[in-house]
Design a protein around this motif. Sequence first.
Motif: not given
Length: 264
Positions: A33-47
């Motif tokens: 129903r809706a979509s959003e591109e994700r930042p290239s840095w992958g915050y949760a994985v980096s965290a």
Amino acid sequence: MSVNPASGAFEDLVAEGAAVPTEGWDFSWFEGRASEERPSWGYAVSAGRRLARAEAVLDIQTGGGEVLDFALGRAEPARPASAAATEGWPPNVAKATALLGPRGVMVVAAPDDAPLPFADEAFDLVLSRHPVRPYWGEIARVLRPGGTYFAQHVGPASVFELVEYFLGPQSEQVRTARDPGRERADAEAAGLEVAGLRAERLRMEFRDIAAVVHFLRKVVWMVPGFTVEEYRPRLRALHERIEREGPFVAHSTRHLFDVRKPAR
């Protein structure tokens, strides 16, 4: 049962968007129903990688705890010796406690605009994803010398195509709030060193009016005081536009901070 976005009646779609619970930061309902591109840095994985090396961790404004829970899962089998999280909205406090408690995380109910309820130099890693506002003085106070603040912030004029559709043109002061350069200066004024700062602008699509309604109910600072009743004429016009032209396109802005407290 979900209404087909392509043919669903306006009233049914609005009622559906108004009925979805808003607790936590789980956005899975928006799929299709809706979509959003994700930042290239992958915050949760980096965290998660940083959590694997940390001893004492604080997650500020954890929401329902979903991001920290994911990051802790990526850090396993390494785990910080102690972990805490703050949250200011009572429904999210309950959700975060249920999710993070089994992982040994202490969830503390704390207003977003109040001092952090922790001792000086208590943490070697402080995390935050989309804080309402970074309180750099408090972040510096609770960090140990040599410790790190690693966070993804919302940037300036984020999703303003949607904001200005409902509220009209916003002032330059409002549009430039959350400016990463200004936040960098504030961090440095608090005695912190900005080791890294990245920013990206990301495409969003709203494919039906139910997604718009739920988004504005969930992300309450976009259109303050939003209710279906008050904005029904604008919602109907936007529904007709989506039916006629396709998805409503907006852009979110995000920036990634890697900030360190100088060693003694």
